[in-house]
Design a protein around this motif. Structure first.
Motif: not given
Length: 816
Positions: A370-374, A376-384, A396-398
């Motif tokens: 759930g929210g933990n997966v989202l 992780l995706l959001t944090n990686r999106l901000s890093y990259m 796209t994955l998010l």
């Protein structure tokens, strides 16, 4: 086109046919063999080429013998060459297949490969010997079996193929050191295409530390080793390309594991999105294979350049998968995880209520859903964010992973329901807390604990509005239970993912609509203002002509000890008084909800214990008021907290109980009724004391011993002092009662009703988007704040004053 002009097509057709049977060694390409053996036109001559060859005519008999011998030697040489070519062509075709049946009844097709070490002797004798040796080779019989079903519907069910390191020595390919650099590149290119799809090659194999049957190794991805003898430049390029094979195998294993049922809908949606990427990846491998077959100039360097963008994309997915797996403790041993879950008291109690086991094996492991997966995706999106390709991929994955989460969010916001079978939504529901327990719920469990926020599982996109999300669903849930929401209607035109520009507007609009719906239900349908006004009559003794009449009728009963008071008789007397014509209570539509009950603990002792239980100062109102809720109603919970008072009279133990239906019980909850009862008992004690002092005044004016003037000056001085004390006590009681009612309760009551009626007027808004001016939670807090303010200003929350009051109890004044 003949096989001699384009041999690569024939080779790939044959080798692709053999590759479908499983992961097994393949025959070296003719392209590699052709580099070792130069081709000639004589190799493809037919059998009758010797007879059709042109010969010079003989002009002399002495040349007849020489020409005959020469012709015979040429014929034998051509036949030898033709025979050798036929044997080589037979050996380069698809291997002869033999069939076997394993223990499970599955047909196993195993090719019988030739011995490449003997290919260098193209003589008929050698050919016959090699054919005999092929028949006597030990059988290579790998077995395949079906894996049992898992909760992942698309997971592979075929067992892992045998490792190439287990092959017999007779089936090993020629050494790379025996091949030319060009032949090495051709062989490595063919191997790489297989390795990129997760299979071992002839010269590229899994490392010895990698165990494909172990799930942890598959999730971490295989490492590869290249057989010795490869050119260093080719080795560097090959090692670079092999990273892509590691990423693909690890991602494929990740998708199979995370698609299991226990990992939730968000993980399932993420895996479905990754499957689309893997499909595009396989399309790329197919295109590279086509280039290798059709393009003679295709090299390892060109393949490396073509795979660079895909390598970057797969690396991003691989690192994301590794983070999720670490959160799920699938890459590291986590033996104490189930034991640590016992520290979560709420989860333990909830599991026990649902019939679960308390053993570590029965506890559900903490997994990243759930929210933990989202998150992780959001944090990686901000890093990259500085990498355009990675940003597009992660967006796209998010977007795809958030779709099932948004479906649950829309259901909660617009219907007030939770459809969360895997426990991954940010709102947690305690199904064991039901609204039927509201009458005995003195801690507001239904409202405060029935629906709670899973703070560690909140996605970053909802962090700022999580309170609105919680309240919107709670409000609609109350309206839905009262029949005000049609849950059968589908919600249309709502955002389906987090990147929708209407995302926040959807939450704010749902929150405003739910708030206005519940306010309308409370204030209009269930007449909250009239309920509060009725409680003011009964608990604050406002227009209390009926109560004075009730005290007169029940005085004889209330003078008895509290244990001997007949509560049924008191209830009958109260019903008679409330129905008395001319009384204000006769017109009250809620008089049936008032009941009589007896408390077991004196008011002063109860308040002293509540205030001093934590050693708090009297100025700390909020903590003292909250400590009242821990002790709840003394009549129910006092035996385990405070000792009962056996010498209490009915006047000291009398209190009213007010029954409130749902959903008004959310505002007029049990903890607010407890505060009403404390104030009522306090005013009743003052009223009773005032009545006793008035009776004393009558005795002073009627009894002869008090009215007769004595000649003893000391006796007259005593009477004068008694009259003065009685007068001062009566004035104090009257003034203090006036202060509590007229200067404390009445002004605060008017402020409360202004806020309640203000909600009613502000609820009727004009056209346009809904706006939130007042909320139900603010209304509930205003109600509790009003009661706490009355308790504080009536000095019932002051520890020092309560101790003085307890030592000089006004209830002891009847001794006067």
């Amino acid at each position: 086109m003949s096989a001699s002009t384009n041999p690569r097509s024939t080779i790939y057709n044959d080798r692709r046919t053999t590759a479908t049977a499983g992961a097994k060694p393949r025959v070296p390409s003719i392209r590699a063999a052709r580099q070792e053996r130069p081709s000639s036109a004589g190799d493809i001559l037919p059998d009758d080429s010797a007879s059709n060859a042109p010969q010079k005519p003989s002009t002399s008999s002495r040349f007849n013998g020489y020409s005959r011998n020469t012709s015979q030697r040429q014929t034998e040489r051509l036949r030898s060459q033709v025979t050798t070519r036929e044997s080589l062509q037979v050996r380069t075709k698809s291997p002869v297949k033999s069939y076997a049946v394993d223990g499970n009844g599955v047909d196993i097709r195993q090719p019988r490969l030739p011995d490449y070490n003997r290919m260098s002797s193209p003589t008929p004798a050698t050919i016959s010997v090699s054919r005999k040796e092929e028949v006597t080779l030990p059988p290579w019989k790998p077995k395949a079996s079906l894996i049992p079903h898992t909760t992942a519907p698309l997971a592979a069910r075929i067992s892992v193929p045998p490792l190439a390191s287990l092959l017999p020595e007779t089936l090993e390919p020629p050494s790379l050191g025996q091949l030319s650099p060009h032949a090495q590149e051709a062989a490595i290119l063919e191997d790489i295409l297989y390795v990129l799809m997760g299979f071992e090659g002839q010269y590229i194999r899994f490392a010895e530390s990698y165990k494909p049957s172990v799930e942890k190794d598959r999730l971490a991805g295989p490492s590869f080793r290249i057989l010795p003898g490869l050119d260093p430049s080719l080795r560097d390029l090959t090692v670079s390309v092999l990273k892509l094979a590691t990423y693909y195998s690890a991602i494929e294993a990740f998708v199979e594991v995370q698609s299991r049922e226990e990992f939730g809908a968000t993980n399932h949606a993420l895996c479905a999105s990754i499957r689309k990427l893997l499909k595009d990846y396989l399309v790329l491998i197919t295109q590279l294979e086509n280039r290798l077959i059709t393009n003679e100039s295709f090299s390892l360097h060109i393949l490396h350049l073509h795979t660079l963008p895909t390598n970057h994309m797969m690396f991003q997915v691989y690192t994301l998968a590794q983070e999720i797996l670490k959160k799920n403790a699938l890459l590291d041993e986590d033996l104490d995880d189930s034991v640590d879950d016992l520290d979560d008291v709420d989860n333990v109690l909830e599991q026990l209520r649902e019939g679960g086991e308390l053993a570590p094996g029965g506890m559900r492991k903490t997994i990243c859903t759930g929210g933990n997966v989202l998150r992780l995706l959001t944090n990686r999106l901000s890093y990259m964010s500085g990498d355009p390709a990675a940003r597009t991929l992660l967006q796209t994955l998010l977007r795809d992973a958030s779709r099932p989460y948004m479906t649950m969010l829309n259901e909660w916001l617009h219907h007030g329901g939770i459809k969360d079978p895997h426990g991954e939504f940010l709102i947690k529901e305690q199904k064991s807390i039901k609204r039927e327990r509201l009458e005995e719920d003195y801690t507001d469990e239904y409202w405060e604990k029935r629906y709670t926020i899973r703070d560690p599982d909140v996605p970053p996109q909802l962090e700022a509005v999580k309170a609105k999300v919680l309240l919107a669903g709670k409000y609609l849930n109350v309206v839905r239970e009262c029949g005000g929401v049609d849950i059968s209607t589908e919600v249309h035109d709502v955002p389906k993912s987090f990147d929708d520009h209407r995302f926040l507007d959807n939450i704010n609009g749902a929150y405003a609509h739910a708030n206005s719906s519940l306010l309308s239900l409370l204030l209009t349908t269930h007449a909250l203002s009239a309920r509060l006004q009725s409680m003011k009559h009964y608990f604050f003794l406002d227009h209390s002509d009926f109560f004075t009449y009730f005290l007169d009728l029940s005085a004889s009963e209330l003078k008895r000890p509290s244990k001997q008071v007949n509560v049924s008789k008191l209830q009958s007397l109260l019903d008679i008084v409330l129905r008395q014509p001319g009384s204000i209570a006769a017109q009250d539509p809620f008089k049936e909800d008032v009941k009589v009950q007896m408390n077991d603990v004196k008011l002063t002792k109860f308040l002293t214990t509540v205030v001093s239980v934590r050693g708090l100062d009297s100025d700390d109102l909020n903590d003292n008021a909250s400590s009242i809720e821990k002790y709840r109603t003394p009549s129910i919970y006092a035996p385990s907290i405070i000792e009962e008072d056996s010498n209490m009279t009915g006047f000291e133990a009398l209190e009213f109980k007010f029954s409130v239906p749902f959903p008004l019980s959310l505002v007029i909850s049990s903890k607010t009724v407890l505060r009403y009862q404390i104030l009522f008992r306090y005013l009743l004690s003052m009223r009773h004391l005032e009545t006793l002092l008035l009776n004393t005044w009558e005795d002073h004016n009627k009894v002869l011993s008090w009215t007769h003037r004595s000649n003893n000056p000391r006796l007259e001085m005593f009477k004068r002092r008694a009259w003065t004390l009685r007068s001062r006590m009566l004035v104090f009681c009257q003034q203090f009662s006036y202060y509590c009612t007229a200067e404390v309760m009445e002004p605060n009551w008017r402020k409360l009703m202004e806020r309640v009626n203000g909600c009613d007027t502000q609820n009727d808004q004009g056209p346009g988007p809904p706006k939130v001016s007042r909320t139900v939670d603010e209304l509930m807090n205003d109600h509790v704040d009003f009661l706490d303010t009355c308790l504080k200003e009536c000095m019932l929350m002051n520890a020092r004053l309560l101790r003085v009051w307890h030592l000089h109890n006004p209830e002891d004044c009847p001794l006067y």
